[in-house]
Enzyme design. Structure first.
Site, mmCIF file in Angstrom:
data_model
loop_
_atom_site.group_PDB
_atom_site.id
_atom_site.type_symbol
_atom_site.label_atom_id
_atom_site.label_comp_id
_atom_site.label_asym_id
_atom_site.label_seq_id
_atom_site.Cartn_x
_atom_site.Cartn_y
_atom_site.Cartn_z
ATOM 1 C CG HIS A 188 -4.126 -3.797 2.582
ATOM 2 N ND1 HIS A 188 -3.489 -3.288 3.692
ATOM 3 C CD2 HIS A 188 -4.528 -2.720 1.857
ATOM 4 C CE1 HIS A 188 -3.505 -1.969 3.649
ATOM 5 N NE2 HIS A 188 -4.135 -1.602 2.537
ATOM 6 C CB CYS B 269 -0.979 -0.041 1.173
ATOM 7 S SG CYS B 269 -2.385 1.072 0.968
ATOM 8 C CG MET B 270 2.773 4.924 2.792
ATOM 9 S SD MET B 270 2.661 6.329 1.661
ATOM 10 C CE MET B 270 1.145 7.104 2.221
ATOM 11 C CG ASP C 106 -2.467 -7.224 5.521
ATOM 12 O OD1 ASP C 106 -1.977 -6.729 4.498
ATOM 13 O OD2 ASP C 106 -3.207 -6.593 6.293
#
Length: 360
Positions: free
Chosen positions: A331, A247-248, A333
């Protein structure tokens, strides 16, 4: 009962019922299309400073439990729902959503036409919004909203201030906290990794002092271009140990290698985003939460696109052609969402093993 107002930057006003904390807030309004997982979303630090709209019509029916936190101290500004369940029915629940938001100081508003609100955001983009009680002057609230400048130091607000360990007996991973979700830690814990979580402004020299086998760049809120120090750190580390960004972390890794990022009109926020792995054609359904994206046309020759969004062709993953380093916008996760892409954690650890062999 006192009504609560939701006022958008374009002048649109919604009136609804209050729940959660009794305070006025201003933030960037966004929407999430997930059908479940509201606890994980509210406690995800990537929503720092944002008013979170849930498009699913009923939120709160299974309450809040001790297992599904992504952070202990949520920093979203507010919660907008069509209907909130004042009662919670689930064997794990500890409290209702209403009680949780009161404790955490987050206001909510229900009875909103979230379909109409989402349509406005889709057509005009994310914008500033104010949530306030209807006893206040509407014109005064509009004037305040127009004058408000949203903070840009969002990652500094949510990142850990000091390094801390998450012990394991496996590979040593330095995990840079830009707004870390606990589910990333849980994925590494399943694989027995020895984790050291470090602040966002760590230097490359400080990373190597921890004797890492690999570097993990976490998710987080805000504009990646606000973190030049992180770009310097990534440039100083890559080529020396494997890197994995989420992500970031994906956006920062891309910027550090010469790509550009841009703000999306309304972003990707939900748990049902289909992503194609370009090399194999494999389709994964992914959890996403981002308002910025890497510009495909800006990618240097050293980065290759590995994943793309099925719907709008957004770059969802890149890999370095020369160094053991890759990143994804989604993500893997999950938490909440599908676990289709959790194999990427294994690929990162396999990359570390391969790098050890070739660098000897």
């Amino acid at each position: 009962m006192t009504k609560r107002l939701l006022i958008l930057e374009d002048g649109t006003i919604f009136e609804g019922e209050p729940f959660g904390a009794d305070i006025d807030v201003t933030g960037e309004i966004v929407f999430n299309t997930g059908m479940t997982g509201y606890q994980e979303s509210i406690t995800d630090q990537s929503y720092n400073g944002q008013i979170l709209t849930f498009t699913y019509p009923l939120i709160g029916n299974y309450g809040i439990n001790r297992d599904d936190y992504e952070s202990i101290s949520p920093t979203c500004k507010g919660v907008v729902v069509s209907e909130v369940s004042r009662l919670a029915s689930n064997w794990r629940k500890q409290m209702t959503l209403d009680a949780f938001l009161k404790i955490k100081g987050i206001p909510g508003i229900s009875g909103i036409d979230t379909r109409a609100l989402t349509k406005i955001i889709r057509q005009h983009g994310t914008m500033k919004a104010t949530m306030a009680d209807d006893g206040d002057s509407i014109q005064h609230l509009k004037d305040q909203l127009r004058a408000t400048v949203l903070p840009t130091n969002t990652i500094e607000q949510v990142s850990t201030k000091t390094a801390y360990p998450a012990p394991g007996i496996g590979k040593n991973i330095v995990l840079v906290d830009f707004g870390l979700k606990h589910s990333i830690l849980r994925e590494f814990s399943k694989r027995q990794c020895n984790i050291t979580v470090v602040p966002f402004n760590i230097t490359a020299e400080e990373v190597f002092q921890l004797n890492p086998d690999g570097l993990m760049l976490s998710n987080g809120p805000g504009n990646p271009e606000d973190l030049p120090e992180a770009l310097d750190m990534i440039r100083g580390v890559q080529g020396k140990i494997p890197i994995f960004g989420i992500c970031m972390g994906h956006q920062l890794f891309s910027l550090a290698n010469g790509a550009k990022t841009c703000k999306m009109t309304f972003g990707h926020r939900g748990f049902n985003h289909a992503v194609r792995e370009i090399a194999t054609g494999r389709i994964d359904f992914t959890s996403q939460n981002h308002g910025y994206a890497v510009e495909r046309s800006s990618l240097p020759d050293t980065l290759m696109v590995t994943h793309e969004d099925i719907n709008d062709k957004t770059v969802e993953g890149v890999k370095h052609r020369d160094f053991p380093a890759f990143s994804v916008q989604f993500h893997p996760d999950a938490a909440p969402g599908p676990h289709d892409a959790s194999y990427l954690f294994d690929e990162f650890l396999e990359m570390i093993d391969s790098w050890r062999c070739t660098s000897k």
